[in-house]
Motif scaffolding. Sequence first.
Motif, PDB file in Angstrom:
ATOM      1  N   ALA A  96       0.851  -1.192   0.000  1.00  0.00           N
ATOM      2  CA  ALA A  96       0.000   0.000   0.000  1.00  0.00           C
ATOM      3  C   ALA A  96       0.885   1.241   0.000  1.00  0.00           C
ATOM      4  O   ALA A  96       1.943   1.272   0.627  1.00  0.00           O
ATOM      5  CB  ALA A  96      -0.921  -0.005   1.210  1.00  0.00           C
ATOM      6  N   ASP A  97       0.453   2.268  -0.706  1.00  0.00           N
ATOM      7  CA  ASP A  97       1.294   3.461  -0.826  1.00  0.00           C
ATOM      8  C   ASP A  97       0.719   4.695  -0.142  1.00  0.00           C
ATOM      9  O   ASP A  97       1.032   5.808  -0.498  1.00  0.00           O
ATOM     10  CB  ASP A  97       1.584   3.747  -2.299  1.00  0.00           C
ATOM     11  CG  ASP A  97       0.328   4.036  -3.100  1.00  0.00           C
ATOM     12  OD1 ASP A  97      -0.777   3.971  -2.531  1.00  0.00           O
ATOM     13  OD2 ASP A  97       0.463   4.332  -4.297  1.00  0.00           O
ATOM     14  N   CYS A  98      -0.094   4.495   0.858  1.00  0.00           N
ATOM     15  CA  CYS A  98      -0.648   5.627   1.596  1.00  0.00           C
ATOM     16  C   CYS A  98       0.470   6.302   2.393  1.00  0.00           C
ATOM     17  O   CYS A  98       1.222   5.629   3.110  1.00  0.00           O
ATOM     18  CB  CYS A  98      -1.755   5.148   2.535  1.00  0.00           C
ATOM     19  SG  CYS A  98      -2.441   6.482   3.556  1.00  0.00           S
ATOM     20  N   PRO A  99       0.588   7.615   2.305  1.00  0.00           N
ATOM     21  CA  PRO A  99       1.650   8.312   3.039  1.00  0.00           C
ATOM     22  C   PRO A  99       1.430   8.329   4.554  1.00  0.00           C
ATOM     23  O   PRO A  99       2.344   8.654   5.307  1.00  0.00           O
ATOM     24  CB  PRO A  99       1.611   9.726   2.457  1.00  0.00           C
ATOM     25  CG  PRO A  99       0.226   9.894   1.940  1.00  0.00           C
ATOM     26  CD  PRO A  99      -0.213   8.527   1.502  1.00  0.00           C
ATOM     27  N   LEU A 100       0.252   7.942   4.989  1.00  0.00           N
ATOM     28  CA  LEU A 100      -0.052   7.983   6.428  1.00  0.00           C
ATOM     29  C   LEU A 100       0.167   6.653   7.145  1.00  0.00           C
ATOM     30  O   LEU A 100      -0.055   6.569   8.351  1.00  0.00           O
ATOM     31  CB  LEU A 100      -1.490   8.449   6.648  1.00  0.00           C
ATOM     32  CG  LEU A 100      -1.842   9.842   6.132  1.00  0.00           C
ATOM     33  CD1 LEU A 100      -3.313  10.139   6.369  1.00  0.00           C
ATOM     34  CD2 LEU A 100      -0.965  10.894   6.777  1.00  0.00           C
ATOM     35  N   ILE A 101       0.579   5.608   6.411  1.00  0.00           N
ATOM     36  CA  ILE A 101       0.797   4.307   7.043  1.00  0.00           C
ATOM     37  C   ILE A 101       1.807   4.473   8.176  1.00  0.00           C
ATOM     38  O   ILE A 101       2.862   5.065   8.003  1.00  0.00           O
ATOM     39  CB  ILE A 101       1.268   3.248   6.027  1.00  0.00           C
ATOM     40  CG1 ILE A 101       0.121   2.909   5.079  1.00  0.00           C
ATOM     41  CG2 ILE A 101       1.762   1.986   6.736  1.00  0.00           C
ATOM     42  CD1 ILE A 101       0.466   1.912   3.991  1.00  0.00           C
ATOM     43  N   GLY A 102       1.463   3.969   9.313  1.00  0.00           N
ATOM     44  CA  GLY A 102       2.314   4.085  10.490  1.00  0.00           C
ATOM     45  C   GLY A 102       1.968   5.285  11.359  1.00  0.00           C
ATOM     46  O   GLY A 102       2.354   5.348  12.515  1.00  0.00           O
ATOM     47  N   GLU A 103       1.235   6.242  10.827  1.00  0.00           N
ATOM     48  CA  GLU A 103       0.858   7.442  11.578  1.00  0.00           C
ATOM     49  C   GLU A 103      -0.650   7.592  11.725  1.00  0.00           C
ATOM     50  O   GLU A 103      -1.110   8.373  12.536  1.00  0.00           O
ATOM     51  CB  GLU A 103       1.422   8.706  10.887  1.00  0.00           C
ATOM     52  CG  GLU A 103       2.933   8.762  10.840  1.00  0.00           C
ATOM     53  CD  GLU A 103       3.561   8.797  12.236  1.00  0.00           C
ATOM     54  OE1 GLU A 103       3.017   9.457  13.147  1.00  0.00           O
ATOM     55  OE2 GLU A 103       4.590   8.126  12.411  1.00  0.00           O
ATOM     56  N   CYS A 104      -1.404   6.852  10.936  1.00  0.00           N
ATOM     57  CA  CYS A 104      -2.864   6.983  10.926  1.00  0.00           C
ATOM     58  C   CYS A 104      -3.491   5.977  11.882  1.00  0.00           C
ATOM     59  O   CYS A 104      -3.096   4.818  11.918  1.00  0.00           O
ATOM     60  CB  CYS A 104      -3.374   6.753   9.504  1.00  0.00           C
ATOM     61  SG  CYS A 104      -5.167   6.770   9.350  1.00  0.00           S
ATOM     62  N   ASP A 105      -4.481   6.419  12.608  1.00  0.00           N
ATOM     63  CA  ASP A 105      -5.151   5.531  13.551  1.00  0.00           C
ATOM     64  C   ASP A 105      -6.256   4.685  12.906  1.00  0.00           C
ATOM     65  O   ASP A 105      -6.810   3.803  13.552  1.00  0.00           O
ATOM     66  CB  ASP A 105      -5.737   6.333  14.715  1.00  0.00           C
ATOM     67  CG  ASP A 105      -4.655   6.881  15.634  1.00  0.00           C
ATOM     68  OD1 ASP A 105      -3.562   6.273  15.682  1.00  0.00           O
ATOM     69  OD2 ASP A 105      -4.889   7.909  16.291  1.00  0.00           O
ATOM     70  N   LEU A 106      -6.561   4.954  11.636  1.00  0.00           N
ATOM     71  CA  LEU A 106      -7.579   4.160  10.949  1.00  0.00           C
ATOM     72  C   LEU A 106      -7.174   2.697  10.903  1.00  0.00           C
ATOM     73  O   LEU A 106      -7.991   1.812  11.175  1.00  0.00           O
ATOM     74  CB  LEU A 106      -7.806   4.685   9.532  1.00  0.00           C
ATOM     75  CG  LEU A 106      -8.759   3.842   8.662  1.00  0.00           C
ATOM     76  CD1 LEU A 106     -10.151   3.785   9.283  1.00  0.00           C
ATOM     77  CD2 LEU A 106      -8.800   4.386   7.247  1.00  0.00           C
ATOM     78  N   ASN A 107      -5.923   2.425  10.588  1.00  0.00           N
ATOM     79  CA  ASN A 107      -5.442   1.055  10.499  1.00  0.00           C
ATOM     80  C   ASN A 107      -5.636   0.343  11.832  1.00  0.00           C
ATOM     81  O   ASN A 107      -6.125  -0.783  11.873  1.00  0.00           O
ATOM     82  CB  ASN A 107      -3.965   1.043  10.086  1.00  0.00           C
ATOM     83  CG  ASN A 107      -3.481  -0.341   9.754  1.00  0.00           C
ATOM     84  OD1 ASN A 107      -3.266  -1.145  10.657  1.00  0.00           O
ATOM     85  ND2 ASN A 107      -3.301  -0.616   8.479  1.00  0.00           N
TER      86      ASN A 107
END
Length: 163
Positions: A96-107
């Motif tokens: 996945a190429d989302c720039p928020l991976i690791g910082e987003c609480d959605l995951n």
Amino acid sequence: MRLTRQSNYAIRTLVYCAVNDPELSRVAEIARAYGISELFLFKLIKPLVENGLLQTVRGRHGGIKLGKPADQITLLETIRLTEENFALAECFEEGADCPLIGECDLNGALREALGAFFEVLAGYTIADLAAKKRSIRQRLGLSTTEAVNADSAGNIVGDIVAA
């Protein structure tokens, strides 16, 4: 989240076999009862057989039956065999190429929700779904003969039980 047809009919097939126990179930009869093709049914039972949830009996009077007791087959176990993945969002998928991976609480929230979903499925068995055996047998077009527990004098000593 939506489960695939494979999961839906895999569970239905296991329930059919549970309510038809101890008799063998025939693929043609199951397909007819659920209005699906035999080919589709053969494809979906393959992983169930390979993983011991169903057992095949070959021969002229062969068929399928549960590979272990219905109260030992959970919905989670079945669904894990029939679903390809449980990616609730793009960020669950590899690459996945989302720039928020690791910082987003959605995951994290979605992982928690998926964990709760799995926990509920683990709490239900095929036996739970087949508990209304008589009614289910009737709806599936299976015979609903009754057996009566009686003593040697013919007195009823237990409940009337649906076969």
